[in-house]
Scaffold this motif. Structure first.
Motif, PDB file in Angstrom:
ATOM      1  N   VAL A 274       0.829  -1.203   0.000  1.00 57.33           N
ATOM      2  CA  VAL A 274       0.000   0.000   0.000  1.00 57.33           C
ATOM      3  C   VAL A 274       0.866   1.257   0.000  1.00 57.33           C
ATOM      4  O   VAL A 274       0.591   2.230  -0.714  1.00 57.33           O
ATOM      5  CB  VAL A 274      -0.952  -0.013   1.221  1.00 57.33           C
ATOM      6  N   LEU A 275       1.951   1.230   0.751  1.00 56.13           N
ATOM      7  CA  LEU A 275       2.786   2.425   0.893  1.00 56.13           C
ATOM      8  C   LEU A 275       3.786   2.618  -0.236  1.00 56.13           C
ATOM      9  O   LEU A 275       4.123   3.761  -0.573  1.00 56.13           O
ATOM     10  CB  LEU A 275       3.539   2.374   2.231  1.00 56.13           C
TER      11      LEU A 275
ATOM     12  N   SER B 232       1.418   5.070  -4.917  1.00 55.72           N
ATOM     13  CA  SER B 232       1.439   4.714  -3.500  1.00 55.72           C
ATOM     14  C   SER B 232       1.967   5.902  -2.715  1.00 55.72           C
ATOM     15  O   SER B 232       2.938   6.555  -3.138  1.00 55.72           O
ATOM     16  CB  SER B 232       2.321   3.481  -3.269  1.00 55.72           C
ATOM     17  N   PRO B 233       1.359   6.244  -1.579  1.00 54.79           N
ATOM     18  CA  PRO B 233       1.668   7.527  -0.923  1.00 54.79           C
ATOM     19  C   PRO B 233       3.132   7.723  -0.541  1.00 54.79           C
ATOM     20  O   PRO B 233       3.691   8.800  -0.777  1.00 54.79           O
ATOM     21  CB  PRO B 233       0.764   7.516   0.319  1.00 54.79           C
TER      22      PRO B 233
ATOM     23  N   LEU C 264       8.610  10.052  -1.934  1.00 57.40           N
ATOM     24  CA  LEU C 264      10.050   9.877  -2.144  1.00 57.40           C
ATOM     25  C   LEU C 264      10.453  10.281  -3.554  1.00 57.40           C
ATOM     26  O   LEU C 264      11.520  10.866  -3.770  1.00 57.40           O
ATOM     27  CB  LEU C 264      10.439   8.418  -1.886  1.00 57.40           C
ATOM     28  N   GLU C 265       9.593   9.987  -4.528  1.00 57.80           N
ATOM     29  CA  GLU C 265       9.917  10.293  -5.926  1.00 57.80           C
ATOM     30  C   GLU C 265       9.826  11.786  -6.231  1.00 57.80           C
ATOM     31  O   GLU C 265      10.553  12.280  -7.102  1.00 57.80           O
ATOM     32  CB  GLU C 265       8.977   9.520  -6.851  1.00 57.80           C
TER      33      GLU C 265
ATOM     34  N   VAL D  44      -1.304   9.808   5.830  1.00 52.78           N
ATOM     35  CA  VAL D  44      -2.099   8.619   5.507  1.00 52.78           C
ATOM     36  C   VAL D  44      -2.995   8.252   6.695  1.00 52.78           C
ATOM     37  O   VAL D  44      -4.156   7.876   6.513  1.00 52.78           O
ATOM     38  CB  VAL D  44      -1.185   7.437   5.123  1.00 52.78           C
ATOM     39  N   VAL D  45      -2.455   8.387   7.904  1.00 50.10           N
ATOM     40  CA  VAL D  45      -3.253   8.108   9.099  1.00 50.10           C
ATOM     41  C   VAL D  45      -4.429   9.071   9.193  1.00 50.10           C
ATOM     42  O   VAL D  45      -5.572   8.680   9.490  1.00 50.10           O
ATOM     43  CB  VAL D  45      -2.373   8.200  10.372  1.00 50.10           C
ATOM     44  N   ASP D  46      -4.177  10.335   8.924  1.00 42.69           N
ATOM     45  CA  ASP D  46      -5.224  11.360   9.056  1.00 42.69           C
ATOM     46  C   ASP D  46      -6.270  11.269   7.949  1.00 42.69           C
ATOM     47  O   ASP D  46      -7.474  11.446   8.201  1.00 42.69           O
ATOM     48  CB  ASP D  46      -4.600  12.760   9.043  1.00 42.69           C
ATOM     49  N   GLU D  47      -5.817  10.999   6.728  1.00 45.11           N
ATOM     50  CA  GLU D  47      -6.722  11.059   5.578  1.00 45.11           C
ATOM     51  C   GLU D  47      -7.244   9.690   5.157  1.00 45.11           C
ATOM     52  O   GLU D  47      -8.231   9.600   4.413  1.00 45.11           O
ATOM     53  CB  GLU D  47      -6.000  11.707   4.395  1.00 45.11           C
TER      54      GLU D  47
END
Length: 517
Positions: free
Chosen positions: A308-309, A315-316, A321-322, A371-374
Motif C-alpha cells: 500500500v505504501l 502509492s503515498p 520519495l519520488e 495517511v493516518v489522518d486522511e
C-alpha cells in the motif's frame, strides 16, 4: 501418509487451492523435523536446512556452505556438485546462505537421478570431508603475488573472500549491512553472515570445524520435500544414509528477541566512492523493527502495508520519495524484509546530500501521518490485497521449481520454530484480511502501531568518501607485510607448497559412479 518406522507422524493439512497435502514428521532418534508436501507432480524436490547463527562477521556459515560441497565421506572427490550439475537431469541444484540458515535444495523429474542427488546431498551435508585445502581454496589463504617467489608481497586469496570483496564494494550492500547492524544491536543479524572482507582472514580452520559439528547436526536440521515419491521411501533413505548415525544433540540453536530501543537512533557512516564529484551520492534510509515473521497474520499484514505504501508511483510513500527533490529517487532498500525472525520495514532515497537527512526523515513521518489522518482509498487496498494474493500463489518464472517455491515459503517459519503449514496455507489469512480492510481505520492503525509509534527506528545516512578504498587497501597491505615479516623459513615454504597443492588439486580428474539414469 504412512511414515517410516524411524519417524513419528505429527499432523497433516490439505490445501485445496494448491492441490497439495502437507505432512509434518519428527525423527525419533535425533528430533529432526521433516515437512513433506505431497503433490501429484513428477518433479520432486528435496531441501535440508540448518540453523546457522554466526556470532561475528568472519563468514563462517558462508565459507562452510562452499567447503561442505567439496567432497564427502562417500564421494571424496574435489567437486561432486559441479560434476553432478554436468551429468544430472536435475531441474535445480544450489545452496543458499541466509542471515540465520543455510539450505541445500535440488529438484529432478527423474527418480533415479533424484535418488542419486539425494545420496550426494545427504553425504555432503552430514559427512563433509572439510579438507584444509578446500578451506584455503573456498575461504581464505595467503599466497605470494608470484606463487613461487617469496620475494613478492603476500596477497589474500579465496573464493568467498573475493566474492565478498566484490559484494561489499556495492553501496547498496554497505547500506544494508549498516542498517541491519543498528536495527539489530545484539542478535546474529548484527553481523554480516556472508563475511566482511576485513574479518574473513581471522577465521581459522578449527573454528570452521567447530561450527560444522555444532550446526550441521540432524537435531538442528529441517528437511522439506515435495512431489509424488512416497514419504516412507524418502525417510528410509534419510534415516539409513544419515540420521541413524547420530544421537540427539543437547545444543538448541535459536535467535532470541532483539532488545528494543526506547527512542530512535540516527547514525552517519561512509562508503567507498571513487567518483571525482561526490555531490548527490549520499543515501538516507529509515528502518523499523516489526513483529516476528513466524506470526503469519502479522507477516501478511506487513506485506500488505508495504504494498500500500510503496508498490508504485501512486502509492503515498513512494510518491513522496519520488517527488521530494531531496534525492534522485527512492532507495533500492525500500520495502519489507521478512526472512529474519523479526521483520523490518524500510524506505529511503539515494542521490542526496548529507544535510538533507532531517528533511528526509520529516518527509517520511509527515507522509505516514498524512495517511493516518486522511485514510486510504479502499479500492486501492483491495487491489493491493489481490496482487498480494497473486504473488503468493503464482508459479513464477524466476528459475525456481514450483515445489521449491512452496518449500521456501515455509522454510523461514520452520527454521524459527513457527508453523510452516500456516505459512504455506495463506487462504485463511487472506480471508481475514478481506474482512479487516473494510474498516477505514485498519491501514492507518497499522501505520500508527508499527511505524509512527514504534521507537525502534533507525535513520542511516551513508555518505560517499573517496579515501576509504585507499585506506582499506593500505591497511590490508600493511597487515600482509607484517605477516610476511614474521614468517619463518618453514612457514614460507608452507605457503609455496599450499599454492602448489591447490593448483594440483584443480587439475585432478575425478568421476562419480552411479546407476545410470
Amino acid at each position: 501418509m504412512n511414515a517410516h518406522a524411524s519417524f513419528d507422524f505429527l499432523r497433516s493439512q490439505v490445501i485445496q487451492s494448491l492441490d497439495i497435502e502437507v505432512f509434518e514428521y519428527k525423527h525419533r532418534k535425533t528430533g529432526a523435523l521433516h515437512y513433506h508436501i505431497a503433490a501429484n507432480r513428477d518433479e520432486n524436490v528435496f531441501l535440508v536446512a540448518f540453523r546457522t547463527v554466526p556470532e561475528d562477521s568472519r563468514g563462517v556459515a558462508h565459507i562452510l556452505e562452499h567447503t561442505a560441497l567439496c567432497g564427502s565421506e562417500r564421494f571424496p572427490v574435489r567437486d561432486p556438485f559441479f560434476m553432478m550439475t554436468r551429468r544430472s537431469l536435475n531441474t535445480f541444484m544450489n545452496a543458499f546462505t541466509s542471515s540465520d540458515w543455510t539450505a541445500y535444495p535440488f529438484a529432478s523429474q527423474n527418480r533415479k537421478d533424484f535418488f542419486n542427488l539425494l545420496d550426494v546431498y545427504l553425504d555432503a551435508t552430514f559427512f563433509s570431508r572439510l579438507d584444509p585445502l578446500d578451506f584455503a581454496q573456498e575461504g581464505h589463504r595467503v599466497e605470494f603475488e608470484k606463487a613461487d617467489d617469496p620475494s613478492t608481497p603476500l596477497v589474500y586469496k579465496g573464493v568467498v573472500f573475493n566474492e565478498m570483496k566484490g559484494a561489499m564494494s556495492s553501496p547498496s550492500s554497505v547500506l544494508w549491512q549498516t542498517l541491519t547492524r543498528y536495527l539489530f544491536p545484539e542478535t546474529t543479524y548484527h553481523h554480516n553472515s556472508g563475511g566482511e572482507p576485513a574479518c574473513i582472514p581471522d577465521l581459522t580452520y578449527e573454528q570452521l570445524l567447530d561450527f560444522y559439528k555444532s550446526h550441521y547436526h540432524p537435531t538442528n536440521a529441517v528437511f522439506m520435500t515435495f512431489g509424488d515419491i512416497p514419504v516412507e521411501v524418502l525417510q528410509e533413505k534419510m534415516h539409513e544414509q544419515a540420521l541413524n548415525r547420530f544421537e540427539a544433540s543437547p545444543i538448541t540453536l535459536s535467535v532470541p528477541d532483539e532488545k528494543r530501543y526506547f527512542s530512535p537512533v540516527r547514525v552517519e557512516e561512509a562508503y567507498a566512492c571513487d567518483e571525482a564529484d561526490l555531490s548527490e551520492h549520499t543515501h538516507h534510509v529509515l528502518g523499523w523493527l516489526l513483529p516476528k515473521s513466524i506470526d503469519t497474520e502479522a507477516l501478511m499484514e506487513a506485506h500488505l502495508l508495504s504494498r500500500v505504501l510503496l508498490d508504485n508511483s501512486s502509492s503515498p510513500l513512494r510518491a513522496a520519495l519520488e517527488s521530494s527533490g531531496l534525492g534522485s529517487g527512492p532507495s533500492p532498500l525500500c520495502g519489507l524484509e521478512d526472512s529474519n525472525r523479526e521483520m523490518s520495514f524500510m524506505c529511503g532515497i539515494e542521490g542526496s546530500e548529507v544535510d538533507k537527512a532531517s528533511e528526509f526523515e520529516t518527509l517520511v513521518l509527515d507522509t505516514l501521518q498524512g495517511v493516518v489522518d486522511e485514510g486510504v482509498d479502499l479500492r486501492m487496498v483491495e487491489a493491493q490485497l489481490h496482487q498480494l494474493e497473486l504473488s503468493q500463489r503464482e508459479i513464477t518464472g524466476d528459475g525456481y521449481p514450483f515445489g521449491l517455491q512452496l518449500i521456501l515459503a515455509g522454510l523461514s517459519s520452520a527454521i524459527h520454530r513457527g508453523d510452516p503449514l500456516a505459512a504455506i496455507n495463506i487462504d485463511p489469512i487472506l480471508e481475514m484480511l478481506r474482512n479487516k480492510i473494510q474498516d477505514p481505520q485498519y491501514i492507518p492503525s497499522l501505520i500508527k502501531r508499527w511505524l509512527l509509534d514504534n521507537p525502534h527506528r533507525v535513520r542511516v545516512t551513508l555518505r560517499p568518501d573517496d579515501q576509504i578504498s585507499r585506506l582499506k587497501d593500505a591497511a590490508e597491505k600493511e597487515a600482509l607485510a607484517l605477516k610476511k615479516s614474521q614468517l619463518t623459513p618453514d612457514e614460507i615454504q608452507a605457503v609455496i607448497d599450499q599454492a602448489h597443492a591447490l593448483e594440483a588439486r584443480q587439475q585432478q580428474v575425478t568421476m562419480i559412479r552411479f546407476c545410470p539414469v
